[in-house]
Design an enzyme around this catalytic site. Structure first.
Site, PDB file in Angstrom:
ATOM      1  N   HIS A 139      11.761 -23.624 -17.471  1.00 25.40           N
ATOM      2  CA  HIS A 139      11.420 -24.668 -16.420  1.00 25.40           C
ATOM      3  C   HIS A 139      10.269 -24.286 -15.647  1.00 25.40           C
ATOM      4  CE1 HIS A 139      12.704 -27.786 -13.311  1.00 25.40           C
ATOM      5  NE2 HIS A 139      12.198 -26.954 -12.558  1.00 25.40           N
ATOM      6  N   GLU A 140      10.237 -23.125 -15.257  1.00 26.71           N
ATOM      7  CA  GLU A 140       9.203 -22.541 -14.089  1.00 26.71           C
ATOM      8  C   GLU A 140       8.152 -22.256 -14.880  1.00 26.71           C
ATOM      9  OE1 GLU A 140       9.719 -22.658 -11.078  1.00 26.71           O
ATOM     10  OE2 GLU A 140      11.962 -23.144 -11.355  1.00 26.71           O
ATOM     11  N   HIS A 143       6.232 -25.523 -15.056  1.00 24.35           N
ATOM     12  CA  HIS A 143       5.510 -25.703 -13.854  1.00 24.35           C
ATOM     13  C   HIS A 143       4.195 -24.976 -13.915  1.00 24.35           C
ATOM     14  CE1 HIS A 143       8.323 -28.203 -11.500  1.00 24.35           C
ATOM     15  NE2 HIS A 143       9.330 -27.112 -11.332  1.00 24.35           N
ATOM     16  N   GLU A 190       9.713 -32.105 -11.293  1.00 30.45           N
ATOM     17  CA  GLU A 190      10.795 -31.550 -11.645  1.00 30.45           C
ATOM     18  C   GLU A 190      11.485 -31.941 -13.159  1.00 30.45           C
ATOM     19  OE1 GLU A 190      12.370 -29.067 -10.426  1.00 30.45           O
ATOM     20  OE2 GLU A 190      10.602 -28.906  -9.206  1.00 30.45           O
TER      21      GLU A 190
END
Length: 368
Positions: A139-140, A143, A190
């Protein structure tokens, strides 16, 4: 790099990697349109470099370096392996630095203007198992690949600025309008990063469990993914127009969507044709980002919002759809929706409880 079929798998695991994948492959349409537009803005890089001198980025880096543990081959080696693995799968050449910060609250973030850094808390590391944590690391990294760290840092800066100029009525209103818009974009970002986490972990159940644990803690034996998803269904469809308004008010100050909503959105995307095409090796490539049309991206974003309204079970969104479709007896529908479909809602009140089967007060409770 692999051949065009992208069938390369990681050693010992049945997980594909995606050479040259563009972040456009997994980004939510509303997130993608904003990013495409910003990347196309002439001089935007210059503005960012100017902002980097105003933002406390160097201070943050020094803070994490001095008061957190940097992930490496010598420290938190399992996290280091996950980080390198995630960058390998998403073909991110430069591996971001990662830090573990002492904090019992489960959290992770990716910040920075020049070079993104990833920070995870001890609460998160202790809460999640290996596969759940792998999805969070992915997930990060998602980003970082999308460039979200740049805009998150600007959001933090503007939020702090709004507090400093709160005594100036018009100045505060203008900045808070920008902050509200950025928060809406960030909530969509997100959802994009959740998709990136799924592409890295390639285990939907682990992604679901991770979100469920963030909501309810480390009591997995007391929780159930299907029941958790049913909460999202109840949250979306339940209540009347009063609850719909409360939902909007509850979410406006948040930078993240609610966890049940994230879980439901991720499950829908995992079952979509878009996800399957990526897993089959058919996805946008990074070398085509410069040719992306801003107009097309905004059109896709508008279409996505329209689809959300059309398919939503929320009472307010259903009313908007009815109005757009030219439904008659608007006054009766409004009475029925606000009354939750009570007996005195009149003939036009059938759109209240009769359509969603709920009584007044069944919606989401206001947040503290």
């Amino acid at each position: 790099m692999t051949d065009s079929t992208n069938q390369e798998r990681l050693p010992g695991r049945q997980r594909r990697r995606f050479p040259g994948i563009s972040s456009r492959a997994y980004e939510h349409p509303a997130d993608r349109s904003a990013l495409v537009a910003l990347r196309k803005l002439t001089g935007f890089d210059v503005v960012l470099k100017t902002l980097s001198g105003l933002l406390p980025e160097r201070s943050l880096r020094l803070l994490f370096l001095s008061d957190s543990v940097r992930v490496s081959d010598a420290q938190f080696t399992h996290l280091n392996d996950m980080l390198r693995d995630a960058c390998y799968i998403l073909d991110l050449e430069k591996v971001p630095q990662m830090y573990v910060r002492q904090d019992p609250v489960p959290n992770a973030m990716c910040i920075g203007l020049d070079e993104p850094i990833i920070v995870v808390t001890t609460g998160l590391v202790e809460l999640l198992d290996e596969e759940e944590l792998r999805a969070v690391v992915g997930h990060e990294v998602g980003h970082a690949l999308s460039g979200h760290a740049v805009y998150r840092t600007i959001l933090l800066f503007l939020t702090g600025l709004a507090l400093k100029v709160a005594w100036i009525p018009l100045g505060n209103v203008a900045i808070m309008a920008l902050v509200t818009g950025l928060r809406e974009w960030f909530r969509k970002s997100e959802l994009s990063a959740d998709r990136a986490g799924l592409l890295v972990g390639q285990d939907l159940q682990a992604s679901m469990r991770g979100l469920m644990k963030i909501a309810g803690g480390n009591h997995l034996h007391e929780m159930n993914v299907d029941a958790f998803l049913a909460q999202a269904e109840e949250y979306e469809a339940g209540g009347d127009l009063r609850d719909s308004v409360l939902k909007i008010l509850n979410v406006l100050p948040r930078s993240h969507p609610f966890t049940t909503v994230r879980a439901a959105e991720l499950k829908r995307w995992a079952e979509s044709r878009d996800h399957q095409r990526i897993m089959d090796g058919h996805y946008p490539r990074r070398d085509g980002d410069k040719d992306t049309s801003v107009t097309d991206s905004f059109r896709q974003s508008a279409s996505s919002y329209a689809d959300s309204v059309r398919t939503s079970k929320d009472p307010l969104m259903k009313l908007v759809t009815d109005i757009a479709g030219g439904a008659g007896d608007l006054g009766g529908k409004l009475r029925g929706k606000f009354a939750g479909g009570t007996a005195n809602s009149g003939p036009g009140g059938a759109g209240g409880a009769g359509s969603d089967g709920t009584a007044p007060g069944d919606g989401a409770a206001p947040q503290p």
